[in-house]
Design a protein around this motif. Structure first.
Motif, PDB file in Angstrom:
ATOM      1  N   UNK A 131       0.843  -1.198   0.000  1.00 37.08           N
ATOM      2  CA  UNK A 131       0.000   0.000   0.000  1.00 37.08           C
ATOM      3  C   UNK A 131       0.876   1.245   0.000  1.00 37.08           C
ATOM      4  N   UNK A 132       0.375   2.281  -0.621  1.00 36.81           N
ATOM      5  CA  UNK A 132       1.127   3.533  -0.739  1.00 36.81           C
ATOM      6  C   UNK A 132       0.175   4.712  -0.618  1.00 36.81           C
ATOM      7  N   UNK A 133       0.749   5.869  -0.316  1.00 36.16           N
ATOM      8  CA  UNK A 133      -0.014   7.118  -0.278  1.00 36.16           C
ATOM      9  C   UNK A 133       0.795   8.204  -0.976  1.00 36.16           C
ATOM     10  N   UNK A 134       0.074   9.195  -1.493  1.00 34.84           N
ATOM     11  CA  UNK A 134       0.732  10.348  -2.104  1.00 34.84           C
ATOM     12  C   UNK A 134       0.055  11.628  -1.626  1.00 34.84           C
TER      13      UNK A 134
ATOM     14  N   UNK B 158       6.397  18.127  -6.946  1.00 37.56           N
ATOM     15  CA  UNK B 158       6.454  18.445  -5.512  1.00 37.56           C
ATOM     16  C   UNK B 158       5.431  17.684  -4.669  1.00 37.56           C
ATOM     17  N   UNK B 159       5.143  16.445  -5.049  1.00 32.18           N
ATOM     18  CA  UNK B 159       4.337  15.569  -4.219  1.00 32.18           C
ATOM     19  C   UNK B 159       5.258  14.576  -3.515  1.00 32.18           C
ATOM     20  N   UNK B 160       4.829  14.093  -2.358  1.00 31.11           N
ATOM     21  CA  UNK B 160       5.596  13.085  -1.629  1.00 31.11           C
ATOM     22  C   UNK B 160       4.836  11.765  -1.683  1.00 31.11           C
ATOM     23  N   UNK B 161       5.512  10.726  -2.147  1.00 36.09           N
ATOM     24  CA  UNK B 161       4.957   9.379  -2.163  1.00 36.09           C
ATOM     25  C   UNK B 161       5.620   8.566  -1.071  1.00 36.09           C
ATOM     26  N   UNK B 162       4.847   7.745  -0.381  1.00 35.32           N
ATOM     27  CA  UNK B 162       5.396   6.856   0.645  1.00 35.32           C
ATOM     28  C   UNK B 162       4.745   5.486   0.548  1.00 35.32           C
ATOM     29  N   UNK B 163       5.574   4.445   0.611  1.00 30.07           N
ATOM     30  CA  UNK B 163       5.089   3.065   0.713  1.00 30.07           C
ATOM     31  C   UNK B 163       5.834   2.405   1.867  1.00 30.07           C
TER      32      UNK B 163
ATOM     33  N   UNK C 246      -3.032   3.911   5.456  1.00 31.00           N
ATOM     34  CA  UNK C 246      -2.784   5.317   5.151  1.00 31.00           C
ATOM     35  C   UNK C 246      -2.367   6.089   6.402  1.00 31.00           C
ATOM     36  N   UNK C 247      -2.922   5.704   7.548  1.00 34.45           N
ATOM     37  CA  UNK C 247      -2.551   6.356   8.802  1.00 34.45           C
ATOM     38  C   UNK C 247      -1.074   6.106   9.118  1.00 34.45           C
ATOM     39  N   UNK C 248      -0.595   4.886   8.861  1.00 36.77           N
ATOM     40  CA  UNK C 248       0.827   4.589   9.063  1.00 36.77           C
ATOM     41  C   UNK C 248       1.697   5.439   8.139  1.00 36.77           C
ATOM     42  N   UNK C 249       1.199   5.670   6.944  1.00 34.20           N
ATOM     43  CA  UNK C 249       1.965   6.470   5.990  1.00 34.20           C
ATOM     44  C   UNK C 249       1.969   7.947   6.375  1.00 34.20           C
ATOM     45  N   UNK C 250       0.890   8.401   6.967  1.00 30.83           N
ATOM     46  CA  UNK C 250       0.857   9.760   7.501  1.00 30.83           C
ATOM     47  C   UNK C 250       1.923   9.929   8.582  1.00 30.83           C
TER      48      UNK C 250
ATOM     49  N   UNK D   7      -2.031  14.145   2.834  1.00 28.58           N
ATOM     50  CA  UNK D   7      -2.207  12.990   1.948  1.00 28.58           C
ATOM     51  C   UNK D   7      -3.459  13.169   1.094  1.00 28.58           C
ATOM     52  N   UNK D   8      -3.291  12.990  -0.210  1.00 33.64           N
ATOM     53  CA  UNK D   8      -4.400  13.169  -1.150  1.00 33.64           C
ATOM     54  C   UNK D   8      -5.046  11.840  -1.541  1.00 33.64           C
TER      55      UNK D   8
END
Length: 434
Positions: A256-259, A295-300, A320-324, A339-340
């Motif tokens: 899972x990932x968030x951006x 200028x977006x940040x992606x995290x997985x 998503x909460x963990x990625x936040x 996070x969008x």
């Protein structure tokens, strides 16, 4: 196998929706059928179309083409990987074989981009293997020695220099490799769809229910029709096991990932206005992080055994909460609600991190299991499995077939127990790197 389309992935949402989607509505006959329309399937279809311009090729996907793992990955076209543990001369030779495959993957994607003038935010900026744990300096120093022996250009960086380059003081040490490329995976795979040869017919939202092969024919069953073909290529990667393909040699993992949204000018200034960069973790279950061109940040920062067909909104929100948390640890000055979008995707793994590339019956071929390097290797394997299935040979196939073959996996339930135990162990080791 019913796979759900969703609108939760930023890479996909950056694209203009396609309006030419067709599904199987009747029986069909063809010379070739390809199951899976990601990087591998699209590449195979393109090559078959070139090799056999007068033959009919059908390309099938259970969801929208290119909108599975191909659009949902982090956009790294890799030249090297870290977590392989090669140290002895024999192991170095095996690492070199793997790196040679990565290099061929980079070259085949470069060739496609040049030939079709593709804009996919291509950036030859390399990548960082980074850690906040100073004790990981030993791991990166050993990796540096390996890369030096093999002639890969790279540099070690420490906290103050990393802060300038990344805009965060979270990391204490990193190794930068020069050959890696960052890109927009959704734009790349969309270009592959848009440039399919005329003799390739694409059917989407069409799930394969059952298939069977005899010496001279393949029959595939779908909800609204049956396809008869001379040969079949399976290119479903994370769904190979669910289709019964090499099922004792591969298994799926759900990532899972968030951006975030694009940072405002003020937010971007607050982190030092860094150039685009990509970070991979030193420890396997640490976070993959990218600062994109816009200028977006992606995290997985999750990988788990999970139902590969769908993740519920509630489950996705938990991840998503963990990625936040992961973003706040690195950029505490940024807002909490940045996070969008968040999404899940499926990768395919083997026990020894090797890939699947083979003829498994007279008219049945398969390519998959890229262990996180699917952009380049998947594109390469798609092209080359089409050549192999056409009874032709290339130097690239020679290189691919020198690799270690995937090793046999334990049966269920022992397999899931083993995978989950290993993930728990790696998650504990990387708990500060989420």
């Amino acid at each position: 196998m019913e796979v759900v389309n969703d609108n939760s992935c930023s890479w996909i949402n950056d694209l203009v929706p396609r309006n030419d989607v067709k599904s199987i509505q009747s029986d069909e006959n063809c010379d070739w059928i390809i199951i899976g329309a990601g990087y591998t399937g699209l590449s195979a279809a393109r090559k078959l179309g070139q090799l056999h311009p007068n033959q009919k090729i059908i390309l099938i996907d259970a969801q929208l083409a290119g909108e599975g793992a191909s659009s949902r990955n982090s956009g790294y076209l890799v030249d090297t990987t870290l977590n392989d543990g090669f140290t002895s001369n024999k192991e170095l030779e095996n690492y070199k074989k793997k790196a040679n495959i990565y290099e061929l993957g980079i070259q085949v994607v470069k060739k496609f981009i040049k030939e079709y003038q593709v804009d996919c935010d291509w950036n030859e900026c390399g990548k960082f293997f980074a850690s906040s744990n100073a004790n990981d300096e030993r791991i990166l120093t050993n990796f540096s020695e390996t890369l030096t022996k093999l002639g890969f250009e790279h540099n070690l960086f420490f906290n103050s220099e990393l802060k300038k380059r990344l805009g965060t003081s979270f990391y204490n040490i990193a190794l930068n490799t020069k050959g890696g490329i960052l890109l927009h995976p959704g734009k790349l795979v969309r270009a592959m769809i848009d440039t399919l040869p005329e003799n390739v017919q694409l059917f989407e939202n069409t799930s394969l229910l059952k298939w069977e092969a005899t010496n001279d024919k393949v029959k595939c069953y779908f909800k609204n029709g049956t396809i008869h073909s001379q040969k079949i290529i399976f290119a479903t990667n994370g769904f190979l096991k669910s289709l019964g393909i090499k099922k004792n040699y591969n298994f799926p993992l759900t990532l899972t990932a968030s951006m975030t949204r694009s940072l405002s000018n003020e937010e971007f200034k607050s982190i030092g206005e860094p150039k685009e960069w990509g970070v991979l973790p030193v420890r396997p279950m640490g976070a993959t992080i990218r600062m994109t061109k816009d200028k977006r940040i992606l995290i997985r920062n999750t990988a788990e055994v999970h139902n590969p067909l769908k993740m519920s909104k509630m489950d996705l929100d938990k991840r998503s909460f963990k990625q936040k948390i992961g973003i706040k640890k690195r950029f505490p000055q940024l807002p909490d609600d940045i996070i969008q979008s968040s999404w899940s995707g499926i990768v395919s793994r083997t026990r020894n991190s090797s890939q699947i590339f083979e003829k498994i019956d007279t008219n049945v071929f398969v390519a998959g299991c890229y262990n996180g390097s699917g952009i380049g290797v998947g594109t390469l394997f798609g092209e080359q499995i089409a050549i192999k299935a056409s009874n032709e040979h290339t130097k690239e196939i020679e290189t691919i077939e020198t690799r270690h073959k995937p090793t046999w996996l334990l049966p269920q339930p022992f397999l899931d127990i083993g995978i989950k135990s290993r993930l728990i162990y790696e998650r504990f080791r990387a708990k500060n790197e989420i």
